[in-house]
Design a protein around this motif. Structure first.
Motif, PDB file in Angstrom:
ATOM      1  N   HIS A  60      17.366 -48.802  17.921  1.00 23.42           N
ATOM      2  CA  HIS A  60      16.947 -47.473  18.358  1.00 23.42           C
ATOM      3  C   HIS A  60      17.081 -46.503  17.182  1.00 23.42           C
ATOM      4  N   ARG A  61      15.948 -46.049  16.655  1.00 21.90           N
ATOM      5  CA  ARG A  61      16.009 -45.125  15.520  1.00 21.90           C
ATOM      6  C   ARG A  61      15.010 -43.995  15.750  1.00 21.90           C
ATOM      7  N   VAL A  62      15.334 -42.818  15.217  1.00 24.16           N
ATOM      8  CA  VAL A  62      14.494 -41.633  15.460  1.00 24.16           C
ATOM      9  C   VAL A  62      13.932 -41.119  14.140  1.00 24.16           C
ATOM     10  N   LEU A  63      12.603 -40.953  14.110  1.00 22.51           N
ATOM     11  CA  LEU A  63      11.928 -40.366  12.954  1.00 22.51           C
ATOM     12  C   LEU A  63      11.831 -38.860  13.175  1.00 22.51           C
ATOM     13  N   VAL A  64      12.303 -38.080  12.202  1.00 19.22           N
ATOM     14  CA  VAL A  64      12.261 -36.616  12.331  1.00 19.22           C
ATOM     15  C   VAL A  64      11.400 -36.031  11.220  1.00 19.22           C
ATOM     16  N   ASP A  65      10.918 -34.796  11.456  1.00 19.43           N
ATOM     17  CA  ASP A  65      10.134 -34.131  10.419  1.00 19.43           C
ATOM     18  C   ASP A  65      11.067 -33.411   9.442  1.00 19.43           C
ATOM     19  N   PRO A  70      12.707 -34.191  16.132  1.00 21.36           N
ATOM     20  CA  PRO A  70      12.320 -35.577  16.426  1.00 21.36           C
ATOM     21  C   PRO A  70      10.815 -35.701  16.661  1.00 21.36           C
ATOM     22  N   ILE A  71      10.208 -36.693  16.018  1.00 18.72           N
ATOM     23  CA  ILE A  71       8.777 -36.956  16.214  1.00 18.72           C
ATOM     24  C   ILE A  71       8.589 -38.146  17.146  1.00 18.72           C
ATOM     25  N   VAL A  72       9.200 -39.271  16.764  1.00 18.31           N
ATOM     26  CA  VAL A  72       9.114 -40.478  17.602  1.00 18.31           C
ATOM     27  C   VAL A  72      10.433 -41.242  17.559  1.00 18.31           C
ATOM     28  N   THR A  73      10.638 -42.048  18.593  1.00 16.45           N
ATOM     29  CA  THR A  73      11.786 -42.954  18.654  1.00 16.45           C
ATOM     30  C   THR A  73      11.273 -44.383  18.535  1.00 16.45           C
ATOM     31  N   LEU A  74      11.856 -45.152  17.605  1.00 20.94           N
ATOM     32  CA  LEU A  74      11.523 -46.560  17.436  1.00 20.94           C
ATOM     33  C   LEU A  74      12.562 -47.379  18.198  1.00 20.94           C
ATOM     34  N   HIS A  75      12.106 -48.190  19.130  1.00 21.43           N
ATOM     35  CA  HIS A  75      13.039 -48.912  19.996  1.00 21.43           C
ATOM     36  C   HIS A  75      12.696 -50.394  19.996  1.00 21.43           C
ATOM     37  N   GLY A  90       8.891 -38.158  20.772  1.00 23.13           N
ATOM     38  CA  GLY A  90      10.164 -37.433  20.688  1.00 23.13           C
ATOM     39  C   GLY A  90      11.357 -38.369  20.722  1.00 23.13           C
ATOM     40  N   GLU A  91      12.354 -37.999  21.519  1.00 22.77           N
ATOM     41  CA  GLU A  91      13.557 -38.836  21.629  1.00 22.77           C
ATOM     42  C   GLU A  91      13.564 -39.665  22.915  1.00 22.77           C
ATOM     43  N   SER A  92      12.427 -39.729  23.570  1.00 17.68           N
ATOM     44  CA  SER A  92      12.334 -40.455  24.839  1.00 17.68           C
ATOM     45  C   SER A  92      12.313 -41.972  24.617  1.00 17.68           C
ATOM     46  N   THR A  93      12.743 -42.712  25.632  1.00 21.61           N
ATOM     47  CA  THR A  93      12.500 -44.166  25.664  1.00 21.61           C
ATOM     48  C   THR A  93      11.912 -44.539  27.027  1.00 21.61           C
ATOM     49  N   GLU A  94      11.259 -43.565  27.672  1.00 24.25           N
ATOM     50  CA  GLU A  94      10.637 -43.814  28.973  1.00 24.25           C
ATOM     51  C   GLU A  94       9.195 -44.278  28.785  1.00 24.25           C
ATOM     52  N   MET A  95       8.765 -45.202  29.652  1.00 28.27           N
ATOM     53  CA  MET A  95       7.438 -45.787  29.494  1.00 28.27           C
ATOM     54  C   MET A  95       6.321 -44.752  29.548  1.00 28.27           C
ATOM     55  N   LYS A  96       6.532 -43.667  30.269  1.00 25.75           N
ATOM     56  CA  LYS A  96       5.479 -42.637  30.346  1.00 25.75           C
ATOM     57  C   LYS A  96       5.260 -41.962  28.984  1.00 25.75           C
TER      58      LYS A  96
END
Length: 200
Positions: A60-65, A70-75, A90-96
């Motif tokens: 679980h890693r977060v790419l920020v600007d 936070p831009i995206v979360t890599l899971h 963002g920082e979500s890990t929800e399928m939506k």
């Protein structure tokens, strides 16, 4: 019908699509517990950052600007044989909030090949993008789907600083109208998958 390549391909955000080639430098700082990455333009101006904390070391890693937003979360999905990673808004890990997922094309492979599926491509019969590369040569090419159309490529960058400070740096060229935040996320996942291969 419009030419596919002329339209901006905004996967993460239209603001990361430019009408010209975007050259980025990805620097990996090799740390004792986890590697961190910084992404700059060719003048050294910060564009993105990816830092690993002990809490989120590998899955679980977060790419920020540059501002730290936070831009995206890599899971990483832990139960798959093909090294599947999911990328969320963002920082979500929800399928939506899923934007795209990445998996190795084959379980056993000498050169790395990754298939990339956008969230709306639920059947995953044909990939939306493909990454091919040799991590040992620090080079990779990103293609649009199963075509030979190149949308980005990465090469190793040798500098005196990288030799002296234990830093690994790569030069990435993202082609016009292609989302460069998306390309950076792909390269970071490619690195994670290859780190796992070296450690296993």
């Amino acid at each position: 019908m419009q030419n596919q390549q002329q339209r901006p391909s905004a996967i993460i955000n239209p603001k990361y699509c430019a009408p010209y080639n975007v050259d980025l430098v990805i620097v990996r700082k090799v740390l004792a517990l986890a590697d961190s990455f910084s992404v700059t333009d060719v003048n050294g101006k910060m564009v993105f950052n990816l830092s690993a904390s002990l809490m989120t070391l590998h899955d679980h890693r977060v790419l920020v600007d540059a501002a730290g937003e936070p831009i995206v979360t890599l899971h990483r999905k832990m139960t798959t044989t093909h090294d599947r990673w999911q990328v969320f808004r963002g920082e979500s890990t929800e399928m939506k909030d899923l934007i795209f997922s990445v998996k190795r094309s084959y379980f056993f492979q000498l050169k790395t090949k990754l298939d990339v599926f956008l969230a709306k491509n639920t059947k995953e019969e044909v990939c939306d993008f493909k990454v091919k590369g040799s991590w040992f040569e620090r080079s990779c090419v990103v293609y649009a789907g199963e075509s030979l159309t190149i949308v980005a490529q990465m090469n190793k960058r040798h500098t005196a600083e990288s030799m002296a400070f234990g830093k690994d740096s790569f030069m990435v060229t993202v082609y016009p109208n292609i989302d460069y935040a998306f390309i950076v996320a792909l390269i970071l996942i490619l690195d994670e998958i290859n780190q796992d291969k070296r450690q296993s």
